[in-house]
Design a protein around this motif. Structure first.
Motif, short mmCIF file in Angstrom:
data_model
loop_
_atom_site.label_atom_id
_atom_site.label_comp_id
_atom_site.label_asym_id
_atom_site.label_seq_id
_atom_site.Cartn_x
_atom_site.Cartn_y
_atom_site.Cartn_z
N GLY A 10 3.29 -10.57 -2.85
CA GLY A 10 4.54 -11.12 -2.29
C GLY A 10 5.59 -10.05 -2.09
N LEU A 11 5.68 -9.10 -3.01
CA LEU A 11 6.64 -8.01 -2.88
C LEU A 11 6.31 -7.12 -1.69
N VAL A 12 5.03 -6.83 -1.49
CA VAL A 12 4.63 -6.02 -0.34
C VAL A 12 4.93 -6.76 0.97
N ILE A 13 4.70 -8.07 0.97
CA ILE A 13 5.04 -8.86 2.16
C ILE A 13 6.54 -8.82 2.41
N LEU A 14 7.33 -8.96 1.36
CA LEU A 14 8.79 -8.89 1.51
C LEU A 14 9.23 -7.52 2.01
N LEU A 15 8.63 -6.45 1.50
CA LEU A 15 8.94 -5.11 1.99
C LEU A 15 8.56 -4.96 3.46
N GLY A 16 7.43 -5.56 3.84
CA GLY A 16 7.03 -5.54 5.24
C GLY A 16 8.01 -6.27 6.13
N LEU A 17 8.51 -7.41 5.66
CA LEU A 17 9.51 -8.16 6.44
C LEU A 17 10.77 -7.33 6.62
N CYS A 18 11.20 -6.65 5.57
CA CYS A 18 12.37 -5.78 5.68
C CYS A 18 12.06 -4.58 6.56
N GLY A 19 10.82 -4.08 6.48
CA GLY A 19 10.43 -2.92 7.27
C GLY A 19 10.40 -3.18 8.76
N VAL A 20 10.24 -4.42 9.16
CA VAL A 20 10.26 -4.75 10.58
C VAL A 20 11.62 -4.39 11.18
N LEU A 21 12.67 -4.53 10.40
CA LEU A 21 14.02 -4.28 10.89
C LEU A 21 14.40 -2.80 10.90
N VAL A 22 13.57 -1.96 10.29
CA VAL A 22 13.86 -0.52 10.22
C VAL A 22 12.95 0.20 11.20
N PRO A 23 13.53 0.87 12.20
CA PRO A 23 12.68 1.58 13.17
C PRO A 23 11.84 2.65 12.48
N GLY A 24 10.59 2.71 12.86
CA GLY A 24 9.68 3.71 12.31
C GLY A 24 8.90 3.26 11.10
N VAL A 25 9.24 2.10 10.53
CA VAL A 25 8.50 1.58 9.37
C VAL A 25 7.51 0.53 9.88
N PRO A 26 6.24 0.66 9.52
CA PRO A 26 5.23 -0.29 10.01
C PRO A 26 5.26 -1.61 9.23
N GLY A 27 6.30 -2.38 9.41
CA GLY A 27 6.48 -3.61 8.64
C GLY A 27 5.37 -4.62 8.84
N SER A 28 4.94 -4.82 10.08
CA SER A 28 3.91 -5.81 10.33
C SER A 28 2.59 -5.39 9.70
N TRP A 29 2.32 -4.10 9.65
CA TRP A 29 1.07 -3.63 9.02
C TRP A 29 1.14 -3.78 7.51
N LEU A 30 2.33 -3.65 6.93
CA LEU A 30 2.47 -3.89 5.50
C LEU A 30 2.17 -5.35 5.18
N VAL A 31 2.70 -6.25 6.00
CA VAL A 31 2.46 -7.68 5.79
C VAL A 31 0.96 -7.98 5.91
N TRP A 32 0.34 -7.45 6.96
CA TRP A 32 -1.08 -7.70 7.18
C TRP A 32 -1.93 -7.10 6.05
N SER A 33 -1.59 -5.89 5.62
CA SER A 33 -2.39 -5.26 4.56
C SER A 33 -2.25 -6.01 3.24
N ALA A 34 -1.08 -6.58 2.98
CA ALA A 34 -0.90 -7.39 1.76
C ALA A 34 -1.77 -8.63 1.82
N VAL A 35 -1.83 -9.28 2.97
CA VAL A 35 -2.68 -10.46 3.13
C VAL A 35 -4.16 -10.07 3.02
#
Length: 160
Positions: A10-35
Protein backbone atom coordinates in the motif's frame (compact mmCIF):
# COMPACT_ATOMS: atom_id res chain seq x y z
CA UNK A 1 0.61 -12.28 2.72
CA UNK A 2 1.04 -10.69 6.12
CA UNK A 3 -0.26 -7.37 7.33
CA UNK A 4 3.17 -5.71 7.19
CA UNK A 5 3.70 -6.81 3.61
CA UNK A 6 0.25 -5.51 2.65
CA UNK A 7 1.07 -2.19 4.31
CA UNK A 8 4.33 -2.05 2.37
CA UNK A 9 2.50 -2.73 -0.90
CA UNK A 10 0.00 0.00 0.00
CA UNK A 11 2.85 2.41 0.75
CA UNK A 12 4.48 1.72 -2.62
CA UNK A 13 1.12 2.30 -4.32
CA UNK A 14 0.73 5.58 -2.42
CA UNK A 15 4.26 6.63 -3.44
CA UNK A 16 3.38 5.77 -7.03
CA UNK A 17 0.24 7.92 -6.86
CA UNK A 18 2.32 10.82 -5.57
CA UNK A 19 4.99 10.08 -8.18
CA UNK A 20 2.52 10.58 -11.00
CA UNK A 21 2.39 14.27 -10.07
CA UNK A 22 6.19 14.67 -10.12
CA UNK A 23 7.73 14.90 -13.60
CA UNK A 24 10.38 12.28 -14.19
CA UNK A 25 9.13 9.85 -11.52
CA UNK A 26 7.62 6.62 -12.93
CA UNK A 27 4.56 6.70 -10.69
CA UNK A 28 2.40 4.38 -12.76
CA UNK A 29 5.18 1.78 -12.89
CA UNK A 30 5.53 1.94 -9.11
CA UNK A 31 1.80 1.26 -8.75
CA UNK A 32 1.96 -1.61 -11.25
CA UNK A 33 5.07 -3.14 -9.68
CA UNK A 34 3.44 -3.05 -6.23
CA UNK A 35 0.41 -4.91 -7.60
CA UNK A 36 2.72 -7.37 -9.35
CA UNK A 37 4.61 -8.02 -6.10
CA UNK A 38 1.32 -8.53 -4.26
CA UNK A 39 0.04 -10.94 -6.92
CA UNK A 40 3.27 -12.96 -6.88
CA UNK A 41 3.35 -13.18 -3.08
CA UNK A 42 -0.38 -13.96 -2.72
CA UNK A 43 -1.27 -16.10 -5.76
CA UNK A 44 -5.04 -16.00 -5.49
CA UNK A 45 -7.29 -15.74 -8.56
CA UNK A 46 -8.47 -12.30 -7.46
CA UNK A 47 -4.86 -11.09 -7.20
CA UNK A 48 -4.12 -12.24 -10.72
CA UNK A 49 -7.35 -10.61 -11.92
CA UNK A 50 -6.32 -7.29 -10.39
CA UNK A 51 -2.85 -7.62 -11.95
CA UNK A 52 -4.28 -8.34 -15.40
CA UNK A 53 -6.74 -5.46 -15.03
CA UNK A 54 -3.95 -3.13 -13.88
CA UNK A 55 -1.79 -4.12 -16.83
CA UNK A 56 -4.57 -3.54 -19.34
CA UNK A 57 -5.55 -0.23 -17.71
CA UNK A 58 -1.97 1.05 -17.75
CA UNK A 59 -1.50 0.04 -21.38
CA UNK A 60 -4.73 1.85 -22.32
CA UNK A 61 -3.59 4.85 -20.28
CA UNK A 62 -0.30 4.94 -22.18
CA UNK A 63 -2.16 4.77 -25.49
CA UNK A 64 -4.39 7.64 -24.36
CA UNK A 65 -1.36 9.67 -23.31
CA UNK A 66 0.29 9.12 -26.68
CA UNK A 67 -2.93 10.19 -28.43
CA UNK A 68 -3.01 13.45 -26.49
CA UNK A 69 -1.06 16.45 -27.80
CA UNK A 70 2.71 15.84 -27.60
CA UNK A 71 3.44 18.73 -25.26
CA UNK A 72 4.80 17.45 -21.97
CA UNK A 73 5.54 19.22 -18.75
CA UNK A 74 9.10 19.77 -17.65
CA UNK A 75 10.21 20.12 -14.05
CA UNK A 76 9.22 23.60 -12.92
CA UNK A 77 6.42 24.11 -15.49
CA UNK A 78 3.76 23.73 -12.80
CA UNK A 79 4.37 25.14 -9.34
CA UNK A 80 4.68 22.38 -6.74
CA UNK A 81 1.77 23.86 -4.80
CA UNK A 82 -0.49 23.53 -7.84
CA UNK A 83 0.46 19.87 -8.29
CA UNK A 84 -0.27 19.20 -4.61
CA UNK A 85 -3.67 20.89 -4.83
CA UNK A 86 -4.48 18.99 -8.05
CA UNK A 87 -3.54 15.65 -6.51
CA UNK A 88 -5.42 16.36 -3.30
CA UNK A 89 -8.48 17.49 -5.24
CA UNK A 90 -8.37 14.38 -7.39
CA UNK A 91 -8.02 12.11 -4.35
CA UNK A 92 -10.88 13.79 -2.50
CA UNK A 93 -13.07 13.85 -5.58
CA UNK A 94 -12.40 10.15 -6.19
CA UNK A 95 -14.01 9.30 -2.85
CA UNK A 96 -16.60 12.08 -2.49
CA UNK A 97 -18.14 11.44 -5.91
CA UNK A 98 -17.15 7.80 -6.37
CA UNK A 99 -14.54 7.29 -9.08
CA UNK A 100 -15.57 9.96 -11.60
CA UNK A 101 -15.15 12.73 -9.04
CA UNK A 102 -11.38 12.51 -9.56
CA UNK A 103 -11.65 14.49 -12.78
CA UNK A 104 -13.49 17.56 -11.45
CA UNK A 105 -11.45 17.26 -8.26
CA UNK A 106 -8.21 17.50 -10.26
CA UNK A 107 -9.46 20.49 -12.23
CA UNK A 108 -10.85 22.12 -9.09
CA UNK A 109 -7.55 21.66 -7.28
CA UNK A 110 -5.63 23.40 -10.07
CA UNK A 111 -8.20 26.19 -10.19
CA UNK A 112 -8.06 26.70 -6.42
CA UNK A 113 -4.27 26.80 -6.36
CA UNK A 114 -4.15 29.28 -9.23
CA UNK A 115 -6.92 31.38 -7.73
CA UNK A 116 -5.01 31.62 -4.45
CA UNK A 117 -1.79 32.41 -6.32
CA UNK A 118 -3.16 34.90 -8.84
CA UNK A 119 -6.12 36.30 -6.92
CA UNK A 120 -8.53 36.79 -9.84
CA UNK A 121 -11.04 34.23 -11.18
CA UNK A 122 -10.33 35.08 -14.83
CA UNK A 123 -6.59 34.66 -14.40
CA UNK A 124 -7.14 31.36 -12.55
CA UNK A 125 -9.32 30.03 -15.39
CA UNK A 126 -6.69 31.05 -17.94
CA UNK A 127 -3.97 29.35 -15.88
CA UNK A 128 -6.11 26.21 -15.61
CA UNK A 129 -6.51 26.12 -19.41
CA UNK A 130 -2.77 26.63 -19.86
CA UNK A 131 -1.86 23.85 -17.44
CA UNK A 132 -4.30 21.40 -19.00
CA UNK A 133 -3.16 22.21 -22.54
CA UNK A 134 0.52 21.88 -21.69
CA UNK A 135 0.31 18.35 -20.34
CA UNK A 136 -2.29 18.36 -17.60
CA UNK A 137 -4.56 15.97 -19.50
CA UNK A 138 -1.84 13.35 -19.72
CA UNK A 139 -1.13 13.68 -15.99
CA UNK A 140 -4.85 13.38 -15.26
CA UNK A 141 -5.15 10.25 -17.43
CA UNK A 142 -2.22 8.59 -15.67
CA UNK A 143 -3.34 9.64 -12.19
CA UNK A 144 -6.92 8.49 -12.77
CA UNK A 145 -5.72 5.11 -14.02
CA UNK A 146 -3.45 4.67 -11.00
CA UNK A 147 -6.31 5.62 -8.68
CA UNK A 148 -8.50 2.98 -10.32
CA UNK A 149 -5.77 0.38 -9.85
CA UNK A 150 -5.24 1.40 -6.22
CA UNK A 151 -8.98 1.17 -5.55
CA UNK A 152 -9.18 -2.26 -7.19
CA UNK A 153 -6.23 -3.47 -5.08
CA UNK A 154 -7.79 -2.08 -1.90
CA UNK A 155 -11.14 -3.72 -2.63
CA UNK A 156 -9.42 -7.04 -3.40
CA UNK A 157 -7.41 -6.89 -0.18
CA UNK A 158 -10.35 -5.95 2.03
CA UNK A 159 -13.00 -8.22 0.51
CA UNK A 160 -10.97 -10.78 -1.40
Amino acid sequence: MGVWELLLVGLVILLGLCGVLVPGVPGSWLVWSAVLWWALKDPQPVAWGVLVGATVALLLSQVARWALPPRRLRPGDIPRRTAVYAGTGSFLGFFLIPVLGAIPGFLGGIYLAERLRLGRPGAARAALRTVMRSGGWSILAELFTCQLIAAAWLVAVLWG
